[in-house]
Design a protein around this motif. Structure first.
Motif, PDB file in Angstrom:
ATOM      1  N   THR A  78       0.834  -1.204   0.000  1.00 43.54           N
ATOM      2  CA  THR A  78       0.000   0.000   0.000  1.00 43.54           C
ATOM      3  C   THR A  78       0.864   1.247   0.000  1.00 43.54           C
ATOM      4  OG1 THR A  78      -1.720   1.208   1.199  1.00 43.54           O
ATOM      5  CG2 THR A  78      -0.194  -0.075   2.527  1.00 43.54           C
ATOM      6  N   ASP A  79       0.276   2.338  -0.445  1.00 46.13           N
ATOM      7  CA  ASP A  79       0.997   3.613  -0.412  1.00 46.13           C
ATOM      8  C   ASP A  79       0.521   4.501   0.746  1.00 46.13           C
ATOM      9  OD1 ASP A  79      -1.507   4.357  -1.327  1.00 46.13           O
ATOM     10  OD2 ASP A  79      -0.780   5.311  -3.170  1.00 46.13           O
ATOM     11  N   LEU A  80      -0.096   3.885   1.730  1.00 45.10           N
ATOM     12  CA  LEU A  80      -0.606   4.630   2.886  1.00 45.10           C
ATOM     13  C   LEU A  80       0.491   5.031   3.872  1.00 45.10           C
ATOM     14  CD1 LEU A  80      -3.872   2.668   3.719  1.00 45.10           C
ATOM     15  CD2 LEU A  80      -3.661   4.896   2.600  1.00 45.10           C
ATOM     16  N   PHE A  81       1.674   4.447   3.731  1.00 43.33           N
ATOM     17  CA  PHE A  81       2.759   4.712   4.668  1.00 43.33           C
ATOM     18  C   PHE A  81       3.861   5.500   3.974  1.00 43.33           C
ATOM     19  CE2 PHE A  81       0.533   0.937   6.026  1.00 43.33           C
ATOM     20  CZ  PHE A  81       0.246   1.247   7.342  1.00 43.33           C
ATOM     21  N   THR A  82       4.446   6.442   4.706  1.00 39.24           N
ATOM     22  CA  THR A  82       5.523   7.257   4.142  1.00 39.24           C
ATOM     23  C   THR A  82       6.781   6.412   3.967  1.00 39.24           C
ATOM     24  OG1 THR A  82       6.424   7.918   6.294  1.00 39.24           O
ATOM     25  CG2 THR A  82       4.632   9.284   5.389  1.00 39.24           C
ATOM     26  N   GLU A  83       7.746   6.962   3.259  1.00 38.84           N
ATOM     27  CA  GLU A  83       9.026   6.269   3.076  1.00 38.84           C
ATOM     28  C   GLU A  83       9.704   6.031   4.425  1.00 38.84           C
ATOM     29  OE1 GLU A  83      11.709   4.076   1.071  1.00 38.84           O
ATOM     30  OE2 GLU A  83       9.893   4.969   0.228  1.00 38.84           O
ATOM     31  N   GLU A  84       9.637   7.027   5.299  1.00 40.29           N
ATOM     32  CA  GLU A  84      10.215   6.882   6.645  1.00 40.29           C
ATOM     33  C   GLU A  84       9.528   5.752   7.414  1.00 40.29           C
ATOM     34  OE1 GLU A  84       9.181   9.854   5.408  1.00 40.29           O
ATOM     35  OE2 GLU A  84      11.033  11.021   5.283  1.00 40.29           O
ATOM     36  N   GLU A  85       8.212   5.718   7.361  1.00 41.41           N
ATOM     37  CA  GLU A  85       7.464   4.674   8.059  1.00 41.41           C
ATOM     38  C   GLU A  85       7.781   3.294   7.505  1.00 41.41           C
ATOM     39  OE1 GLU A  85       3.597   7.393   9.361  1.00 41.41           O
ATOM     40  OE2 GLU A  85       3.570   6.331   7.441  1.00 41.41           O
ATOM     41  N   LYS A  86       7.949   3.203   6.200  1.00 39.37           N
ATOM     42  CA  LYS A  86       8.287   1.911   5.587  1.00 39.37           C
ATOM     43  C   LYS A  86       9.653   1.420   6.058  1.00 39.37           C
ATOM     44  CE  LYS A  86       5.359   2.312   1.512  1.00 39.37           C
ATOM     45  NZ  LYS A  86       5.280   2.329   0.044  1.00 39.37           N
ATOM     46  N   VAL A  87      10.606   2.316   6.179  1.00 40.87           N
ATOM     47  CA  VAL A  87      11.923   1.925   6.685  1.00 40.87           C
ATOM     48  C   VAL A  87      11.810   1.499   8.147  1.00 40.87           C
ATOM     49  CG1 VAL A  87      14.249   2.755   7.233  1.00 40.87           C
ATOM     50  CG2 VAL A  87      13.224   3.267   4.998  1.00 40.87           C
ATOM     51  N   ILE A  88      11.045   2.236   8.928  1.00 39.13           N
ATOM     52  CA  ILE A  88      10.846   1.877  10.338  1.00 39.13           C
ATOM     53  C   ILE A  88      10.187   0.507  10.451  1.00 39.13           C
ATOM     54  CG2 ILE A  88       9.481   2.464  12.395  1.00 39.13           C
ATOM     55  CD1 ILE A  88      10.099   5.450  11.631  1.00 39.13           C
ATOM     56  N   LEU A  89       9.212   0.234   9.614  1.00 32.35           N
ATOM     57  CA  LEU A  89       8.548  -1.077   9.646  1.00 32.35           C
ATOM     58  C   LEU A  89       9.496  -2.184   9.207  1.00 32.35           C
ATOM     59  CD1 LEU A  89       5.070   0.076   8.338  1.00 32.35           C
ATOM     60  CD2 LEU A  89       5.617  -0.708  10.662  1.00 32.35           C
ATOM     61  N   ALA A  90      10.339  -1.913   8.234  1.00 29.88           N
ATOM     62  CA  ALA A  90      11.328  -2.909   7.807  1.00 29.88           C
ATOM     63  C   ALA A  90      12.325  -3.183   8.938  1.00 29.88           C
ATOM     64  CB  ALA A  90      12.053  -2.434   6.547  1.00 29.88           C
ATOM     65  N   LEU A 114      17.654   8.496   5.756  1.00 30.75           N
ATOM     66  CA  LEU A 114      16.477   9.211   6.243  1.00 30.75           C
ATOM     67  C   LEU A 114      16.615   9.746   7.661  1.00 30.75           C
ATOM     68  CD1 LEU A 114      13.815   6.695   4.898  1.00 30.75           C
ATOM     69  CD2 LEU A 114      14.306   8.970   3.970  1.00 30.75           C
ATOM     70  N   PHE A 115      17.440   9.076   8.462  1.00 32.72           N
ATOM     71  CA  PHE A 115      17.541   9.406   9.880  1.00 32.72           C
ATOM     72  C   PHE A 115      19.006   9.555  10.295  1.00 32.72           C
ATOM     73  CE2 PHE A 115      13.950   6.303   9.453  1.00 32.72           C
ATOM     74  CZ  PHE A 115      12.903   7.203   9.622  1.00 32.72           C
ATOM     75  N   LEU A 123      15.231   4.086  17.463  1.00 34.01           N
ATOM     76  CA  LEU A 123      14.353   3.101  16.821  1.00 34.01           C
ATOM     77  C   LEU A 123      14.709   1.684  17.254  1.00 34.01           C
ATOM     78  CD1 LEU A 123      14.207   4.503  13.179  1.00 34.01           C
ATOM     79  CD2 LEU A 123      12.259   4.268  14.744  1.00 34.01           C
ATOM     80  N   ILE A 124      15.993   1.380  17.221  1.00 35.16           N
ATOM     81  CA  ILE A 124      16.431   0.035  17.615  1.00 35.16           C
ATOM     82  C   ILE A 124      16.012  -0.252  19.059  1.00 35.16           C
ATOM     83  CG2 ILE A 124      18.452  -1.410  18.097  1.00 35.16           C
ATOM     84  CD1 ILE A 124      19.758  -0.059  15.579  1.00 35.16           C
ATOM     85  N   MET A 125      16.227   0.695  19.950  1.00 35.73           N
ATOM     86  CA  MET A 125      15.848   0.482  21.350  1.00 35.73           C
ATOM     87  C   MET A 125      14.336   0.336  21.509  1.00 35.73           C
ATOM     88  SD  MET A 125      18.504  -0.065  22.970  1.00 35.73           S
ATOM     89  CE  MET A 125      17.637  -0.265  24.524  1.00 35.73           C
ATOM     90  N   ALA A 126      13.553   1.065  20.721  1.00 39.77           N
ATOM     91  CA  ALA A 126      12.095   0.925  20.792  1.00 39.77           C
ATOM     92  C   ALA A 126      11.655  -0.464  20.335  1.00 39.77           C
ATOM     93  CB  ALA A 126      11.416   2.007  19.943  1.00 39.77           C
ATOM     94  N   VAL A 127      12.273  -0.973  19.277  1.00 35.94           N
ATOM     95  CA  VAL A 127      11.931  -2.315  18.790  1.00 35.94           C
ATOM     96  C   VAL A 127      12.351  -3.374  19.809  1.00 35.94           C
ATOM     97  CG1 VAL A 127      12.291  -4.024  16.963  1.00 35.94           C
ATOM     98  CG2 VAL A 127      12.038  -1.613  16.366  1.00 35.94           C
ATOM     99  N   VAL A 128      13.536  -3.236  20.359  1.00 35.19           N
ATOM    100  CA  VAL A 128      14.003  -4.181  21.376  1.00 35.19           C
ATOM    101  C   VAL A 128      13.053  -4.178  22.576  1.00 35.19           C
ATOM    102  CG1 VAL A 128      15.857  -4.582  23.072  1.00 35.19           C
ATOM    103  CG2 VAL A 128      16.428  -4.104  20.671  1.00 35.19           C
ATOM    104  N   THR A 129      12.614  -3.003  22.989  1.00 37.42           N
ATOM    105  CA  THR A 129      11.747  -2.881  24.161  1.00 37.42           C
ATOM    106  C   THR A 129      10.387  -3.526  23.920  1.00 37.42           C
ATOM    107  OG1 THR A 129      12.900  -0.864  24.828  1.00 37.42           O
ATOM    108  CG2 THR A 129      10.727  -1.258  25.807  1.00 37.42           C
ATOM    109  N   ILE A 130       9.754  -3.267  22.783  1.00 40.32           N
ATOM    110  CA  ILE A 130       8.436  -3.875  22.559  1.00 40.32           C
ATOM    111  C   ILE A 130       8.562  -5.384  22.415  1.00 40.32           C
ATOM    112  CG2 ILE A 130       8.368  -3.517  20.039  1.00 40.32           C
ATOM    113  CD1 ILE A 130       5.379  -3.556  22.545  1.00 40.32           C
TER     114      ILE A 130
END
Length: 146
Positions: A78-90, A114-115, A123-130
């Motif tokens: 889908t194109d509902l997510f920005t390029e930044e969001e897609k990288v974060i999801l990846a 991008l970042f 971002l890495i710490m947020a993913v590790v935490t969840i």
């Protein structure tokens, strides 16, 4: 489901440590949208009903749209997510599924375009935490409130 140990009650220092990570994340540059998207996506992968429920509710309260939440597990289609969001999801998927191949050079390189390093570290710490929260919730049979 059978009731299991309540770690917050039985080992409060462990929960205190986890809440310290959450306290750190609250001070970061990460937007609420980015945090909730990665929390929902990791929780979907880990099949953590408790965390999916919590973070979809929080995302909706913070202005996320139901459509984007419904399509989060198909974000590539889908194109509902920005390029930044897609990288974060990846990043979220690759760290959550670390046993596959880890955080790939390709995704990491896209993130650096991008970042800055600080945001990537956050971002890495947020993913590790969840992922840690997912494992606690699943291991202890935490139940969603009805």
């Amino acid at each position: 489901m059978e009731k299991r140990v309540d770690i917050n009650e039985t080992a409060p220092q462990a929960y205190k440590a986890m809440y310290a990570l959450e306290g750190y994340l609250a001070t970061t540059q990460l937007s609420k949208t980015h945090k909730e998207l990665l929390k929902i996506r990791a929780s979907q992968i880990n099949k953590c009903a408790y965390c999916i429920n919590m973070h979809t509710t929080d995302a909706l309260k913070n202005g996320e749209t139901p459509q984007r939440i419904f399509l989060l597990n198909a974000w590539r289609e889908t194109d509902l997510f920005t390029e930044e969001e897609k990288v974060i999801l990846a990043i979220t998927e690759e760290i959550t599924l670390i046993h596959n191949h880890g955080l790939s050079d390709e995704v990491y390189k896209k993130a650096t375009q991008l970042f800055d390093e600080s945001y990537i570290a956050q971002l890495i710490m947020a993913v590790v935490t969840i992922n840690a929260w997912n494992r606690i919730a699943i291991s202890t049979n935490m139940q969603i409130e009805k």
